[in-house]
Design an enzyme around this catalytic site. Structure first.
Site, PDB file in Angstrom:
ATOM      1  N   THR A  13       0.597  -6.352  -3.001  1.00 57.67           N
ATOM      2  CA  THR A  13       1.004  -5.160  -3.747  1.00 57.67           C
ATOM      3  C   THR A  13       0.514  -5.197  -5.184  1.00 57.67           C
ATOM      4  OG1 THR A  13       2.965  -4.871  -2.356  1.00 57.67           O
ATOM      5  CG2 THR A  13       3.008  -3.816  -4.504  1.00 57.67           C
ATOM      6  N   SER A  62      -0.729 -10.437   2.893  1.00 55.48           N
ATOM      7  CA  SER A  62       0.040 -11.682   2.884  1.00 55.48           C
ATOM      8  C   SER A  62       0.625 -12.075   4.245  1.00 55.48           C
ATOM      9  CB  SER A  62       1.143 -11.635   1.816  1.00 55.48           C
ATOM     10  OG  SER A  62       2.070 -10.623   2.071  1.00 55.48           O
ATOM     11  N   THR A  96       4.115 -10.147  -1.634  1.00 52.32           N
ATOM     12  CA  THR A  96       5.465 -10.717  -1.648  1.00 52.32           C
ATOM     13  C   THR A  96       6.001 -11.052  -0.260  1.00 52.32           C
ATOM     14  OG1 THR A  96       6.469  -8.506  -1.664  1.00 52.32           O
ATOM     15  CG2 THR A  96       6.079  -9.555  -3.804  1.00 52.32           C
TER      16      THR A  96
END
Length: 331
Positions: A13, A62, A96
């Site tokens: 992000t 991720s 994240t």
């Protein structure tokens, strides 16, 4: 003299550009992520706190980051420190979703003497009131701070400095998503200074026994989530798939269903190491008589995803139960 800090971008992000300033949810569909140098150009304020330079890597969602990327990041950190003897620290930008797992792996395997800070954001770089810029600035400040040395890999979001071992993502969208249950933050990156309040006591990088540089892969370790009525199907499937270890995300403070218990005992008899964690999100798994009789190793207060990483690394050192127990008590 201004301190030098390297920035490695892996996507996420913090690197994402949505379709407009109000695109805070569906920005991934835009398919646009900045490389590390592009992030530094978008947030030139980072140069006010240190001499920051980008280190080329690549953007990876991720949820796709795992063993291969972890090993590459460890080697990249080795390389940049070797080539820059005046380097004060390293910042790694990361999505994240799996940030806590990458940070914990790095905290167990890095051998560099400089601080390494993993940073992300909850809102894309293009969003109104994005946290990407300030998070990045504060991560650089922490990486360049002498107080960050010897603390293993650190995580910085929302002005808070967290230890990689304890931190976990607790909310899908709120800014204060990263929390360290039971023990709290190490410090804060405030406007006037980086303020420190505690230090981790468990063993961490660079002083660890794990060296992954020459490995082709990590031993397979899976997580079995226990729930009402679980009958051991997942455990047996993991065993058949070749798992050398299974971490149980069990009921707090460390129980499983009868069906899972039977399957785990079968796995133990086949040489699979079983570590008992919980799905509670905080608190220790106690070394009870029942666990000892079953031959299951308590995960202490590690959540299942962190226990999985530690067990994978432990199995590169030994498969002896007492040694695995020692490692879980040490890290």
């Amino acid at each position: 003299m201004r301190k030098r800090v390297a920035f490695i971008g892996t996507g996420g992000t913090i690197a994402s550009i949505g379709k407009g300033p109000l695109d805070t949810v569906n920005y991934g569909a835009n398919g646009l992520m900045l490389q590390a140098d592009g992030i530094l150009e978008r947030f030139p304020e980072v140069q006010l706190v240190a001499d920051v330079f980008a280190l080329p890597y690549r953007n990876v969602p991720s949820p796709q980051i795992a063993w291969k990327e972890w090993q590459e990041l460890v080697l990249l950190c080795d390389k940049v420190v070797a080539e820059n003897p005046d380097l004060a620290g390293i910042v790694i930008g990361h999505g994240t979703a799996s940030l806590e797992e990458t940070a914990f792996f790095l905290s167990l395997t890095l051998k560099v003497p400089v601080p390494v800070v993993v940073v992300g954001s909850q809102r894309p770089a293009s969003a109104l009131s994005t946290d990407a810029g300030l998070n990045l600035v504060n991560a650089v400040r922490v990486a360049a701070d002498e107080g960050a040395r010897g603390l293993g890999a650190l995580v910085l979001l929302n002005d808070e400095i967290q230890a990689a071992r304890e931190v976990t993502k607790t909310s899908t969208g709120r800014m204060q998503t990263f929390r360290s249950p039971d023990v709290g933050v190490l410090g804060q990156a405030d406007g006037d200074k980086v303020a420190w309040y505690r230090r981790p006591l468990r063993r961490l990088a660079p002083d660890t026994e794990f060296d992954i540089r020459g490995l082709d892969a990590l031993p397979r370790v899976d997580i079995a989530y226990s729930y009402a009525g679980a009958d051991g199907t997942a455990v047996r499937a993991f065993t058949e798939a070749g798992a050398r270890g299974i971490v149980v995300a069990g009921f707090a403070p460390g129980f499983v269903t009868p069906g899972d218990a039977a399957a785990l005992l079968e796995a133990k008899q086949m040489g699979v190491t079983v570590v008992q964690s919980t799905r509670a999100g905080s608190g220790r798994v106690f070394p009870t008589t029942k666990l000892a009789e079953a031959g299951f190793i308590p995960a202490d207060n590690l959540n299942p995803q962190k226990a999985r990483i530690l067990l994978s690394l432990a199995l590169t050192v030994s498969s002896e139960p007492l040694e695995i127990e020692r490692i879980f008590a040490t890290y």
